[in-house]
Design a protein around this motif. Structure first.
Motif, PDB file in Angstrom:
ATOM      1  N   SER A  39       0.832  -1.216   0.000  1.00  0.00           N
ATOM      2  CA  SER A  39       0.000   0.000   0.000  1.00  0.00           C
ATOM      3  C   SER A  39       0.858   1.254   0.000  1.00  0.00           C
ATOM      4  CB  SER A  39      -0.977  -0.002   1.179  1.00  0.00           C
ATOM      5  OG  SER A  39      -0.284   0.053   2.397  1.00  0.00           O
ATOM      6  N   LYS A  40       1.988   1.237   0.681  1.00  0.00           N
ATOM      7  CA  LYS A  40       2.873   2.406   0.711  1.00  0.00           C
ATOM      8  C   LYS A  40       3.497   2.655  -0.662  1.00  0.00           C
ATOM      9  CE  LYS A  40       6.414   4.540   3.577  1.00  0.00           C
ATOM     10  NZ  LYS A  40       5.745   5.810   3.545  1.00  0.00           N
ATOM     11  N   MET A  41       3.944   1.603  -1.314  1.00  0.00           N
ATOM     12  CA  MET A  41       4.643   1.770  -2.588  1.00  0.00           C
ATOM     13  C   MET A  41       3.712   2.122  -3.737  1.00  0.00           C
ATOM     14  SD  MET A  41       7.727  -0.972  -2.626  1.00  0.00           S
ATOM     15  CE  MET A  41       8.282  -0.361  -4.201  1.00  0.00           C
ATOM     16  N   VAL A  42       2.502   1.647  -3.724  1.00  0.00           N
ATOM     17  CA  VAL A  42       1.642   1.834  -4.891  1.00  0.00           C
ATOM     18  C   VAL A  42       0.761   3.079  -4.812  1.00  0.00           C
ATOM     19  CG1 VAL A  42       1.583  -0.641  -5.313  1.00  0.00           C
ATOM     20  CG2 VAL A  42      -0.285   0.411  -4.066  1.00  0.00           C
ATOM     21  N   SER A  43       0.754   3.761  -3.683  1.00  0.00           N
ATOM     22  CA  SER A  43      -0.182   4.872  -3.521  1.00  0.00           C
ATOM     23  C   SER A  43      -0.003   5.987  -4.554  1.00  0.00           C
ATOM     24  CB  SER A  43      -0.098   5.437  -2.099  1.00  0.00           C
ATOM     25  OG  SER A  43       1.186   5.962  -1.865  1.00  0.00           O
ATOM     26  N   ARG A  44       1.240   6.322  -4.889  1.00  0.00           N
ATOM     27  CA  ARG A  44       1.464   7.396  -5.870  1.00  0.00           C
ATOM     28  C   ARG A  44       2.547   7.025  -6.874  1.00  0.00           C
ATOM     29  NH1 ARG A  44       2.498  11.110  -1.194  1.00  0.00           N
ATOM     30  NH2 ARG A  44       4.529  10.995  -2.137  1.00  0.00           N
ATOM     31  N   ALA A  45       2.618   5.765  -7.223  1.00  0.00           N
ATOM     32  CA  ALA A  45       3.702   5.286  -8.078  1.00  0.00           C
ATOM     33  C   ALA A  45       3.551   5.707  -9.531  1.00  0.00           C
ATOM     34  CB  ALA A  45       3.798   3.769  -7.996  1.00  0.00           C
ATOM     35  N   GLY A  46       2.358   6.015  -9.976  1.00  0.00           N
ATOM     36  CA  GLY A  46       2.110   6.312 -11.382  1.00  0.00           C
ATOM     37  C   GLY A  46       1.001   5.413 -11.890  1.00  0.00           C
ATOM     38  N   TYR A  81      10.610   7.846  -6.838  1.00  0.00           N
ATOM     39  CA  TYR A  81       9.600   7.678  -5.788  1.00  0.00           C
ATOM     40  C   TYR A  81       9.610   6.242  -5.273  1.00  0.00           C
ATOM     41  CZ  TYR A  81       5.027   6.867  -3.701  1.00  0.00           C
ATOM     42  OH  TYR A  81       4.023   6.487  -2.854  1.00  0.00           O
ATOM     43  N   LEU A  82       9.631   5.275  -6.202  1.00  0.00           N
ATOM     44  CA  LEU A  82       9.616   3.862  -5.812  1.00  0.00           C
ATOM     45  C   LEU A  82      10.849   3.496  -4.991  1.00  0.00           C
ATOM     46  CD1 LEU A  82       8.228   2.258  -9.070  1.00  0.00           C
ATOM     47  CD2 LEU A  82       7.067   2.406  -6.860  1.00  0.00           C
ATOM     48  N   ASP A  83      12.009   4.035  -5.358  1.00  0.00           N
ATOM     49  CA  ASP A  83      13.232   3.774  -4.596  1.00  0.00           C
ATOM     50  C   ASP A  83      13.088   4.266  -3.158  1.00  0.00           C
ATOM     51  OD1 ASP A  83      14.534   2.617  -6.756  1.00  0.00           O
ATOM     52  OD2 ASP A  83      15.630   4.450  -7.292  1.00  0.00           O
ATOM     53  N   ARG A  84      12.594   5.491  -2.998  1.00  0.00           N
ATOM     54  CA  ARG A  84      12.415   6.055  -1.656  1.00  0.00           C
ATOM     55  C   ARG A  84      11.407   5.245  -0.846  1.00  0.00           C
ATOM     56  NH1 ARG A  84      12.197  10.755  -4.645  1.00  0.00           N
ATOM     57  NH2 ARG A  84       9.944  10.885  -4.376  1.00  0.00           N
ATOM     58  N   GLU A  85      10.285   4.912  -1.475  1.00  0.00           N
ATOM     59  CA  GLU A  85       9.241   4.168  -0.772  1.00  0.00           C
ATOM     60  C   GLU A  85       9.686   2.752  -0.421  1.00  0.00           C
ATOM     61  OE1 GLU A  85       6.315   5.451   0.444  1.00  0.00           O
ATOM     62  OE2 GLU A  85       7.336   7.274  -0.191  1.00  0.00           O
ATOM     63  N   ALA A  86      10.435   2.114  -1.307  1.00  0.00           N
ATOM     64  CA  ALA A  86      10.934   0.762  -1.019  1.00  0.00           C
ATOM     65  C   ALA A  86      11.874   0.800   0.177  1.00  0.00           C
ATOM     66  CB  ALA A  86      11.647   0.191  -2.242  1.00  0.00           C
ATOM     67  N   ARG A 129      12.858  -5.155  -2.629  1.00  0.00           N
ATOM     68  CA  ARG A 129      13.394  -5.020  -3.985  1.00  0.00           C
ATOM     69  C   ARG A 129      12.213  -5.059  -4.949  1.00  0.00           C
ATOM     70  NH1 ARG A 129      18.039  -9.678  -3.660  1.00  0.00           N
ATOM     71  NH2 ARG A 129      19.295  -8.704  -2.035  1.00  0.00           N
ATOM     72  N   TYR A 130      12.348  -4.355  -6.038  1.00  0.00           N
ATOM     73  CA  TYR A 130      11.272  -4.370  -7.023  1.00  0.00           C
ATOM     74  C   TYR A 130      11.843  -4.328  -8.432  1.00  0.00           C
ATOM     75  CZ  TYR A 130      12.014   0.619  -7.724  1.00  0.00           C
ATOM     76  OH  TYR A 130      12.572   1.828  -8.026  1.00  0.00           O
ATOM     77  N   THR A 131      11.045  -4.826  -9.362  1.00  0.00           N
ATOM     78  CA  THR A 131      11.345  -4.790 -10.783  1.00  0.00           C
ATOM     79  C   THR A 131      10.139  -4.181 -11.469  1.00  0.00           C
ATOM     80  OG1 THR A 131      12.654  -6.809 -10.593  1.00  0.00           O
ATOM     81  CG2 THR A 131      11.914  -6.195 -12.809  1.00  0.00           C
ATOM     82  N   VAL A 132      10.379  -3.277 -12.399  1.00  0.00           N
ATOM     83  CA  VAL A 132       9.292  -2.641 -13.132  1.00  0.00           C
ATOM     84  C   VAL A 132       9.202  -3.259 -14.522  1.00  0.00           C
ATOM     85  CG1 VAL A 132       8.448  -0.477 -14.112  1.00  0.00           C
ATOM     86  CG2 VAL A 132       9.534  -0.474 -11.860  1.00  0.00           C
ATOM     87  N   LEU A 133       8.004  -3.667 -14.898  1.00  0.00           N
ATOM     88  CA  LEU A 133       7.741  -4.205 -16.234  1.00  0.00           C
ATOM     89  C   LEU A 133       6.642  -3.384 -16.898  1.00  0.00           C
ATOM     90  CD1 LEU A 133       7.516  -8.061 -15.534  1.00  0.00           C
ATOM     91  CD2 LEU A 133       9.483  -6.786 -16.382  1.00  0.00           C
TER      92      LEU A 133
END
Length: 165
Positions: A93-100, A133-138, A150-154
């Motif tokens: 929920s923290k990472m996806v709230s304003r990710a795009g 943003y994702l780096d900071r939130e992660a 850790r995350y991967t964007v596809l």
């Protein structure tokens, strides 16, 4: 948190193993090797959870495979508790709230297999995602739950290619 409600550490490990990812299946000897505990302690807990209807079993050759029973009335509640215990609910929920323009989030790595880990791996599918943003939130989410995130964007096209393999 859950350790104050359930005193058996073996039972907690089993619940995490099967309720993090309900499609996970495992057998006694595999759990013994994974947990580093005696087969007897694991067998006792598996039998208790199966008797309670939380786990179901099936035979595959000479192995008895266990899996969470999604039809059990408490399945969703236990699944939710395990997610909260591991911190996955807060991280996502923290990472996806304003990710795009995020279209899907997949759990990968050990957690996707139902194994507890100090590393939480996510696959984020979307377009125009803000990596800074994702780096900071992660990093913040990881500190919040005491795990590395850790995350991967596809892109949606990458996701389709990956799923078709």
């Amino acid at each position: 948190m859950i350790g104050s409600l359930i005193t058996s550490q073996t039972r907690i490990k089993i619940l995490k193993r099967f309720f993090l990812n309900s499609s996970t299946r495992a057998h006694l000897r595999g759990l013994e090797a994974e947990f580093g505990e005696s087969s007897n302690a694991i067998r006792v807990e598996l039998n208790r959870l199966e008797s309670a209807g939380l786990l179901k079993s099936s035979r595959h050759g000479n192995k008895k495979l266990y899996q969470a029973d999604r039809a059990h009335p408490l399945f969703n509640d236990i699944h939710s508790i395990i997610l909260k215990e591991t911190g996955l609910d807060r991280i996502i929920s923290k990472m996806v709230s304003r990710a795009g323009n995020l279209m899907a989030v997949y759990l990968a790595g050990d957690f996707a297999s139902g194994r507890d880990s100090h590393i939480i791996e996510l696959i984020l599918v979307g377009t125009g995602l803000d990596n800074d943003y994702l780096d900071r939130e992660a990093e913040q989410a990881g500190k919040m739950v005491g795990r590395e995130v850790r995350y991967t964007v596809l892109t949606p096209g990458d996701e389709q290619e990956l799923l078709s393999r």
